[in-house]
Design a protein around this motif. Structure first.
Motif, PDB file in Angstrom:
ATOM      1  N   ILE B 127       9.453  10.191  -0.043  1.00  0.00           N
ATOM      2  CA  ILE B 127       9.610   8.729  -0.087  1.00  0.00           C
ATOM      3  C   ILE B 127       9.892   8.178   1.310  1.00  0.00           C
ATOM      4  O   ILE B 127       9.284   7.197   1.749  1.00  0.00           O
ATOM      5  CB  ILE B 127      10.736   8.337  -1.062  1.00  0.00           C
ATOM      6  N   ALA B 128      10.809   8.833   2.039  1.00  0.00           N
ATOM      7  CA  ALA B 128      11.207   8.300   3.339  1.00  0.00           C
ATOM      8  C   ALA B 128      10.057   8.327   4.333  1.00  0.00           C
ATOM      9  O   ALA B 128       9.927   7.417   5.160  1.00  0.00           O
ATOM     10  CB  ALA B 128      12.392   9.096   3.893  1.00  0.00           C
ATOM     11  N   SER B 129       9.182   9.342   4.262  1.00  0.00           N
ATOM     12  CA  SER B 129       8.087   9.389   5.228  1.00  0.00           C
ATOM     13  C   SER B 129       7.095   8.260   4.973  1.00  0.00           C
ATOM     14  O   SER B 129       6.578   7.659   5.914  1.00  0.00           O
ATOM     15  CB  SER B 129       7.387  10.750   5.182  1.00  0.00           C
ATOM     16  N   VAL B 130       6.857   7.953   3.699  1.00  0.00           N
ATOM     17  CA  VAL B 130       5.970   6.828   3.394  1.00  0.00           C
ATOM     18  C   VAL B 130       6.626   5.516   3.829  1.00  0.00           C
ATOM     19  O   VAL B 130       5.983   4.639   4.411  1.00  0.00           O
ATOM     20  CB  VAL B 130       5.616   6.802   1.896  1.00  0.00           C
ATOM     21  N   ASN B 131       7.945   5.402   3.572  1.00  0.00           N
ATOM     22  CA  ASN B 131       8.700   4.225   4.042  1.00  0.00           C
ATOM     23  C   ASN B 131       8.531   4.036   5.543  1.00  0.00           C
ATOM     24  O   ASN B 131       8.209   2.947   6.014  1.00  0.00           O
ATOM     25  CB  ASN B 131      10.194   4.416   3.786  1.00  0.00           C
ATOM     26  N   GLY B 132       8.801   5.118   6.278  1.00  0.00           N
ATOM     27  CA  GLY B 132       8.753   5.040   7.734  1.00  0.00           C
ATOM     28  C   GLY B 132       7.365   4.693   8.229  1.00  0.00           C
ATOM     29  O   GLY B 132       7.199   3.887   9.145  1.00  0.00           O
ATOM     30  N   TYR B 133       6.362   5.273   7.572  1.00  0.00           N
ATOM     31  CA  TYR B 133       4.965   4.998   7.941  1.00  0.00           C
ATOM     32  C   TYR B 133       4.620   3.530   7.702  1.00  0.00           C
ATOM     33  O   TYR B 133       4.038   2.863   8.567  1.00  0.00           O
ATOM     34  CB  TYR B 133       4.069   5.922   7.133  1.00  0.00           C
ATOM     35  N   ALA B 134       5.042   3.025   6.552  1.00  0.00           N
ATOM     36  CA  ALA B 134       4.751   1.618   6.246  1.00  0.00           C
ATOM     37  C   ALA B 134       5.463   0.696   7.234  1.00  0.00           C
ATOM     38  O   ALA B 134       4.892  -0.280   7.721  1.00  0.00           O
ATOM     39  CB  ALA B 134       5.179   1.295   4.815  1.00  0.00           C
ATOM     40  N   LEU B 135       6.718   1.030   7.544  1.00  0.00           N
ATOM     41  CA  LEU B 135       7.485   0.170   8.453  1.00  0.00           C
ATOM     42  C   LEU B 135       6.930   0.215   9.873  1.00  0.00           C
ATOM     43  O   LEU B 135       6.946  -0.782  10.588  1.00  0.00           O
ATOM     44  CB  LEU B 135       8.956   0.605   8.472  1.00  0.00           C
ATOM     45  N   ALA B 136       6.434   1.368  10.279  1.00  0.00           N
ATOM     46  CA  ALA B 136       5.967   1.494  11.661  1.00  0.00           C
ATOM     47  C   ALA B 136       4.574   0.918  11.835  1.00  0.00           C
ATOM     48  O   ALA B 136       4.281   0.306  12.860  1.00  0.00           O
ATOM     49  CB  ALA B 136       5.992   2.968  12.083  1.00  0.00           C
ATOM     50  N   ASN B 137       3.711   1.093  10.847  1.00  0.00           N
ATOM     51  CA  ASN B 137       2.300   0.751  11.053  1.00  0.00           C
ATOM     52  C   ASN B 137       1.813  -0.473  10.292  1.00  0.00           C
ATOM     53  O   ASN B 137       0.951  -1.179  10.781  1.00  0.00           O
ATOM     54  CB  ASN B 137       1.421   1.948  10.700  1.00  0.00           C
ATOM     55  N   TRP B 138       2.308  -0.687   9.099  1.00  0.00           N
ATOM     56  CA  TRP B 138       1.855  -1.848   8.325  1.00  0.00           C
ATOM     57  C   TRP B 138       2.951  -2.892   8.361  1.00  0.00           C
ATOM     58  O   TRP B 138       3.861  -2.847   7.540  1.00  0.00           O
ATOM     59  CB  TRP B 138       1.523  -1.458   6.884  1.00  0.00           C
TER      60      TRP B 138
END
Lengths: 360, 317
Positions: B127-138
């Motif tokens: 969950i956290a990796s998807v969170n971080g990815y969304a926050l950083a890129n989208w």
């Protein structure tokens, strides 16, 4: 037919306007260069055309289709980035075919397109390698190939040569020009390098502060810049600027401390009016010695600094108390303190209004 | 290359200079000699040795004690090596030490901890990796507020939330079960893990993400095909943080589980702190070492990757 149309596009991040009601028409097959200093909005404009940034206002058309709200992949564009942006974990072949696989294309069609792009760019021996095992020039070629396989009408280049060393840069510059002649696609190319702009472009759009200052053929931009910014941005070494005053009348002239430059041969944009102005002349338009005597304006000057560049030599002197540079052929031996006669034809000069900086 | 040029210079100068002045080039040349027993070396290695002994001594005492029988321990020589090595305490700690009414040793707690740690680590990192990815890129609307709230969450002391979470777990019927504890670990791991992943993904070149979008990849394709393969180091860091954190957790384990589902740490505490009967120091030492074995193994196996990942995440963000 127009290939890319940008209509009244604005973009602002909060209160900061990056692009201001910008208009741009790019005919099919044209090589357009967006040129400007850092932060002028040129890359932003390219990202808007690509669909990587949403515009705040205005419309973008590609091939007659309104793509303002379309995803990047649906716009019919291919893009090449400054840092190459190759997927590090995939081979060159994987990089080239990633977009096609994502689009669900048949395997043999992918293979034939990759083979064709690899042949055009001469990267066939590299197909099985990872990007880490490639040199900068090879990487950029693969990045161009990734745009090529998409078989699109419009190519977007975002400072593609800025990460390369000077020698590679000039080599790839020629290759890009060759590629454009071969494919005859529309290409929009962002750079801050005026040499790239001059050599590649059919037309150059010089940008500053989110506004296109001048959009014209390279020769026109170089010889008849519309304002002082454009004049100063193009040319290396840069144009000489002399602050002084225009004396209007039947025989207009430009007065600068200790000298009067006749302006009767200068093509004013309108009627000559008096007042503060800036006189600009490029270093290569200055003649010396006997040739100077034949010019409408000539004066004596003392050499201050000599900069040999190999192909020619740049000489710094003073004119009317202001710094002034001119070019002489490399064979000519000049030394600091030498005195010689310099002259030029004001018809080749540019005059700018002292207040607005616009051409007069 | 540079070295070569520097060394060539005196020769060239000598050739140009009058022969009588060649002597000017005598004297030191090449690397400066260093003594092995300089004051500096003695100080550095001396300090290192003292610190190493200071940290290793307790471990030594534990290992030695756990291998002794009770009569030998009663002699009181805690630093002396065992006269007669016995693995009896280890066997007892693992399979027959008593906590309360259960007398099946730490093995029950070990398997409970495994059943808690594995899903907690997997879920929280996924969950956290998807969170971080969304926050950083989208950069979605409200991303900054979401991120701020998440980071503030990292600074709230756990104790404040203990009781409210008891009620929440009771209401959703998970109180006292392993899955309840898994849920709690996922939630409390989220702020720091999201921060970790966000910073890592933000440090990857943005143009890579743009290129993938031009290539037609969507949210999940970019995550799975482009970002994941580039993020092994940060995943290793996250796994180490979570495995050690969750394995070593005592507070949540003791609050949110029942004796049947106690994790290993809680059970260890109950064994060591038993007030009845004789204190079996050797069994206690063995039990403690057994509990600490998992994080220890993780560190040894992945130490190098851990340092690499921490360094990679620290470059930017």
């Amino acid at each position: 037919m127009t290939s890319v149309v940008v209509r009244d596009v604005s973009l602002n991040f909060g209160a900061f306007d990056v692009l201001k009601a910008l208009n741009l028409n790019v005919p099919e097959g044209e090589f357009l260069v967006l040129l400007g200093p850092s932060g002028c909005g040129k890359s932003t404009l390219l990202n808007c055309i690509a669909g990587l940034l949403d515009v705040s206002e205005g419309q973008i058309f590609i091939n007659g289709k309104n793509v303002t709200w379309e995803e990047p992949k649906d716009r019919g564009i291919g893009m090449v980035f400054q840092s190459y942006a190759l997927y590090p974990q995939m081979t060159v072949e994987g990089n080239l075919s990633f977009g096609l696989k994502t689009a669900g294309m048949a395997k043999d069609e992918i293979a034939s397109r990759v083979a064709r792009a690899a042949e055009i760019l001469q990267i066939e021996p590299l197909l099985k390698r990872k990007p880490a095992a490639l040199s900068g020039g090879q990487r950029q070629r693969v990045a161009i190939g990734r745009a090529l396989v998409r078989d699109v009408d419009v190519f977007l280049f975002d400072e593609p040569l800025s990460n390369l060393d000077a020698k590679l840069r000039s080599e790839l510059r020629v290759e890009i020009k060759r590629l454009h002649q071969k494919l005859a696609n529309t290409m929009i190319y962002v750079t801050h390098d005026q040499i790239e702009a001059m050599t590649l472009a059919d037309r150059i759009a010089v940008m500053k502060g989110g506004v296109i200052q001048q959009l014209d053929a390279p020769q026109v931009i170089y010889n008849r810049p519309v304002n002082r910014f454009v004049a100063g941005f193009l040319g290396s070494p840069g144009m000489n600027f002399l602050d002084g005053e225009v004396e209007a009348g039947s025989k207009p002239a430009f007065a600068v401390a200790g000298a009067r430059i006749p302006l009767d041969r200068y093509g004013f944009d309108g009627k000559a009016t008096g007042g503060k102005a800036v006189f600009g002349i490029r270093p290569e338009h200055v003649a010396i010695g006997e040739a100077a005597g034949a010019m409408p304006f000539a004066t004596d000057a003392a050499v201050e600094i000599v900069e040999p560049m190999g192909s020619d030599t740049l000489v710094w002197t003073r004119l009317g108390g202001q710094s002034f540079a001119f070019r002489v052929e490399a064979e000519r031996q000049l030394h600091s303190g030498d005195r010689l006669r310099i002259g030029f034809d004001p018809a080749r000069a540019s005059l700018f209004d002292g207040q607005s900086g616009n051409r007069i | 290359m540079v070295d070569h040029v520097l060394r060539a210079t005196p020769d060239m100068a000598a050739a140009a200079a009058p022969a009588g002045r060649a002597g000017d080039f005598a004297g030191p040349s090449g690397p400066r000699p260093r003594r092995a027993f300089s004051r500096r070396n003695i100080f550095i290695y001396g300090t290192l040795a003292v610190v190493a002994i200071y940290y290793l001594l307790p471990l030594y005492v534990m290992v030695v004690t756990s291998l002794k029988g009770m009569p030998e321990i009663r002699l009181g020589n805690i630093f002396s090596p065992p006269m007669e090595i016995t693995f009896e305490p280890w066997v007892k700690a693992w399979s027959s030490a008593c906590t309360g009414l259960n007398c099946d040793g730490l093995s029950r707690g070990f398997w409970n901890s495994v059943r808690i740690t594995v899903p907690s680590v997997f879920l929280s990192i996924a969950i956290a990796s998807v969170n971080g990815y969304a926050l950083a890129n989208w950069r979605f609307k409200g991303a900054d507020i979401f991120f701020t709230i998440l980071v503030i969450g990292a600074f709230i002391p756990y104790q404040v939330m203990l009781y409210p979470i008891v009620i929440v777990l009771r209401e959703i019927g998970l109180y006292g079960s392993l899955w309840g504890l898994v849920l709690v670990h996922c939630i409390f791991g989220m702020p720091i893990l999201t921060l970790l992943f966000r910073n890592y993904f933000a440090s990857l070149p943005e143009e890579l993400f743009k290129a993938a979008r031009v290539d037609g990849a969507g949210f999940w394709t970019i995550y799975l095909r482009i970002m994941l393969p580039m993020s092994l180091p940060i995943f290793v860091v996250a796994i180490i943080l979570q495995v050690t954190g969750i394995w070593n957790d005592f507070l949540f384990g003791v609050v949110y589980t029942k004796p049947d589902t106690y994790p290993m740490t809680v059970q260890l505490n109950n064994i060591v702190n038993a007030v009845q009967g004789v204190k079996e120091y050797n069994v206690n030492m063995a039990a403690t070492l057994l509990t600490g074995l998992v994080p220890l193994v993780i560190y040894f196996v992945s130490g190098k990757l851990f340092v690499r990942g921490i360094a990679a995440g620290a470059v930017k963000g």
